[in-house]
Write a protein that holds these residues in place. Sequence first.
Motif, PDB file in Angstrom:
ATOM      1  N   ALA A  23       5.433   4.968   8.460  1.00 48.23           N
ATOM      2  CA  ALA A  23       5.612   6.161   7.628  1.00 48.23           C
ATOM      3  C   ALA A  23       4.415   6.371   6.712  1.00 48.23           C
ATOM      4  O   ALA A  23       3.948   7.504   6.526  1.00 48.23           O
ATOM      5  CB  ALA A  23       6.898   6.022   6.804  1.00 48.23           C
ATOM      6  N   TRP A  24       3.886   5.280   6.142  1.00 51.13           N
ATOM      7  CA  TRP A  24       2.701   5.391   5.268  1.00 51.13           C
ATOM      8  C   TRP A  24       1.513   5.948   6.051  1.00 51.13           C
ATOM      9  O   TRP A  24       0.790   6.828   5.558  1.00 51.13           O
ATOM     10  CB  TRP A  24       2.370   3.996   4.718  1.00 51.13           C
ATOM     11  N   PRO A  63      -5.392   6.015   0.625  1.00 49.02           N
ATOM     12  CA  PRO A  63      -5.998   5.568   1.888  1.00 49.02           C
ATOM     13  C   PRO A  63      -4.942   5.344   2.959  1.00 49.02           C
ATOM     14  O   PRO A  63      -3.788   5.043   2.668  1.00 49.02           O
ATOM     15  CB  PRO A  63      -6.681   4.244   1.491  1.00 49.02           C
ATOM     16  N   THR A  64      -5.365   5.490   4.205  1.00 50.53           N
ATOM     17  CA  THR A  64      -4.461   5.257   5.322  1.00 50.53           C
ATOM     18  C   THR A  64      -4.327   3.757   5.585  1.00 50.53           C
ATOM     19  O   THR A  64      -5.080   2.941   5.053  1.00 50.53           O
ATOM     20  CB  THR A  64      -4.982   5.944   6.588  1.00 50.53           C
ATOM     21  N   VAL A  65      -3.352   3.418   6.417  1.00 48.47           N
ATOM     22  CA  VAL A  65      -3.138   2.009   6.768  1.00 48.47           C
ATOM     23  C   VAL A  65      -4.362   1.453   7.487  1.00 48.47           C
ATOM     24  O   VAL A  65      -4.767   0.308   7.249  1.00 48.47           O
ATOM     25  CB  VAL A  65      -1.876   1.874   7.638  1.00 48.47           C
ATOM     26  N   THR A  66      -4.955   2.244   8.361  1.00 48.76           N
ATOM     27  CA  THR A  66      -6.132   1.772   9.090  1.00 48.76           C
ATOM     28  C   THR A  66      -7.302   1.505   8.148  1.00 48.76           C
ATOM     29  O   THR A  66      -8.038   0.529   8.337  1.00 48.76           O
ATOM     30  CB  THR A  66      -6.528   2.797  10.162  1.00 48.76           C
ATOM     31  N   GLN A  67      -7.489   2.342   7.142  1.00 50.20           N
ATOM     32  CA  GLN A  67      -8.557   2.105   6.164  1.00 50.20           C
ATOM     33  C   GLN A  67      -8.298   0.828   5.356  1.00 50.20           C
ATOM     34  O   GLN A  67      -9.214   0.062   5.074  1.00 50.20           O
ATOM     35  CB  GLN A  67      -8.677   3.309   5.227  1.00 50.20           C
ATOM     36  N   VAL A 116     -13.708   3.065  -7.784  1.00 50.26           N
ATOM     37  CA  VAL A 116     -13.052   4.032  -6.907  1.00 50.26           C
ATOM     38  C   VAL A 116     -12.965   3.513  -5.468  1.00 50.26           C
ATOM     39  O   VAL A 116     -13.155   4.276  -4.510  1.00 50.26           O
ATOM     40  CB  VAL A 116     -13.761   5.406  -6.962  1.00 50.26           C
ATOM     41  N   ASP A 117     -12.731   2.223  -5.328  1.00 46.08           N
ATOM     42  CA  ASP A 117     -12.533   1.623  -4.010  1.00 46.08           C
ATOM     43  C   ASP A 117     -11.026   1.498  -3.779  1.00 46.08           C
ATOM     44  O   ASP A 117     -10.442   0.426  -3.927  1.00 46.08           O
ATOM     45  CB  ASP A 117     -13.215   0.249  -3.948  1.00 46.08           C
ATOM     46  N   TYR A 118     -10.387   2.605  -3.391  1.00 44.14           N
ATOM     47  CA  TYR A 118      -8.937   2.608  -3.270  1.00 44.14           C
ATOM     48  C   TYR A 118      -8.410   1.722  -2.137  1.00 44.14           C
ATOM     49  O   TYR A 118      -7.365   1.084  -2.306  1.00 44.14           O
ATOM     50  CB  TYR A 118      -8.434   4.041  -3.129  1.00 44.14           C
ATOM     51  N   PRO A 119      -9.093   1.655  -0.992  1.00 45.06           N
ATOM     52  CA  PRO A 119      -8.638   0.664   0.001  1.00 45.06           C
ATOM     53  C   PRO A 119      -8.674  -0.761  -0.551  1.00 45.06           C
ATOM     54  O   PRO A 119      -7.778  -1.563  -0.273  1.00 45.06           O
ATOM     55  CB  PRO A 119      -9.625   0.845   1.165  1.00 45.06           C
ATOM     56  N   GLY A 120      -9.696  -1.075  -1.365  1.00 46.18           N
ATOM     57  CA  GLY A 120      -9.764  -2.397  -1.990  1.00 46.18           C
ATOM     58  C   GLY A 120      -8.620  -2.625  -2.964  1.00 46.18           C
ATOM     59  O   GLY A 120      -8.127  -3.752  -3.095  1.00 46.18           O
ATOM     60  N   VAL A 121      -8.192  -1.561  -3.648  1.00 49.66           N
ATOM     61  CA  VAL A 121      -7.049  -1.688  -4.556  1.00 49.66           C
ATOM     62  C   VAL A 121      -5.799  -2.074  -3.778  1.00 49.66           C
ATOM     63  O   VAL A 121      -5.041  -2.966  -4.190  1.00 49.66           O
ATOM     64  CB  VAL A 121      -6.825  -0.359  -5.314  1.00 49.66           C
ATOM     65  N   ILE A 161      -1.507  -5.750  -1.624  1.00 47.15           N
ATOM     66  CA  ILE A 161      -0.895  -6.466  -0.500  1.00 47.15           C
ATOM     67  C   ILE A 161      -1.021  -7.972  -0.701  1.00 47.15           C
ATOM     68  O   ILE A 161      -0.076  -8.735  -0.455  1.00 47.15           O
ATOM     69  CB  ILE A 161      -1.554  -6.037   0.820  1.00 47.15           C
ATOM     70  N   THR A 162      -2.180  -8.414  -1.169  1.00 48.51           N
ATOM     71  CA  THR A 162      -2.390  -9.850  -1.398  1.00 48.51           C
ATOM     72  C   THR A 162      -1.427 -10.374  -2.451  1.00 48.51           C
ATOM     73  O   THR A 162      -0.836 -11.455  -2.291  1.00 48.51           O
ATOM     74  CB  THR A 162      -3.837 -10.104  -1.839  1.00 48.51           C
ATOM     75  N   ILE A 163      -1.255  -9.620  -3.522  1.00 42.30           N
ATOM     76  CA  ILE A 163      -0.317 -10.025  -4.578  1.00 42.30           C
ATOM     77  C   ILE A 163       1.103 -10.117  -4.021  1.00 42.30           C
ATOM     78  O   ILE A 163       1.850 -11.062  -4.303  1.00 42.30           O
ATOM     79  CB  ILE A 163      -0.380  -9.033  -5.751  1.00 42.30           C
TER      80      ILE A 163
END
Length: 288
Positions: free
Chosen positions: A48-49, A67-71, A246-251, A256-258
């Motif tokens: 869904a995301w 960001p998308t899941v792939t990003q 502004v690195d939203y995929p990195g955010v 996810i890691t947390i």
Amino acid sequence: MSVGTLPVPAAVSEADARPAGPATPVRGRGVWRSRAIRVVSVLLAVLAWQLLTANHVRIWVRFDTLPTVTQILHALGKQLGTNTYWLDLAQSLIRIVSGFGLAGVLGVATGIALARSPLLSDVLGPLTELLRPVPAIAIVPVAILLFPTDEAGIVFITFLAAFFPIMVSTRHAVRALPTIWEDSIRTQGGGRWDVLRRVVLPGSLPGVFGGLSVGMGVSWICVISAEMISGRLGVGYRTWAAYTVVDYPGVFVGIITIGVLGLATSAVVELVGRRVTRWLPRAQEVAA
């Protein structure tokens, strides 16, 4: 019946004598079904995301800005190949283990003392109740002033976050123990340490591990927040640093890691709790 002959028990029916063999396979199928549902629910949320972000859907919530899941997976793959990612992960784990371990020992000891000693309850009870409502993250400025290094301050914040849930759960668990258990030990000549060893500690274990589970979750909330405010390493610090550039995929890699770290550490606490309290009947066993 002759003297010395034992009475013959009533005949056992064939249904009663038959071993309850199918119960274990049925429970096994139920466990695998539950696991499959959990995996599918996560996969559906991920799908869904991806659909919402890839198609730039904006229905009150602005998925087109995320960001998308792939990003996110691409950013995660890049970070997994760097030493910085693993160093941050290890640093956060060290802080959690240090603060939570100290809180576990002192929280259980304090909870038992408050429940068993009226004097300590009068002396320390008001102080604990006064400090307990204060969020641990609000103590960050005090920890910065109090401790010589940021590392010690973050560990202290982690300890404080876990201490009160563990202490309160232990105190309630000890106070809820039936007094007849203690009376039975004392009538057999047992002293204070016998009561503590044979009644208080084993009897309060379910409540203790409930507090440990809650404390672990709160610890992660506070250690990540403390890393964002005053840390120089750690998953929380790196997540906030990614946001500032502004690195939203990195955010989202940090988020996810947390989540994975929190899930893993909570699972360890639950597993240890089940092993230690394996003598207790489980809900499935009672239902069977």
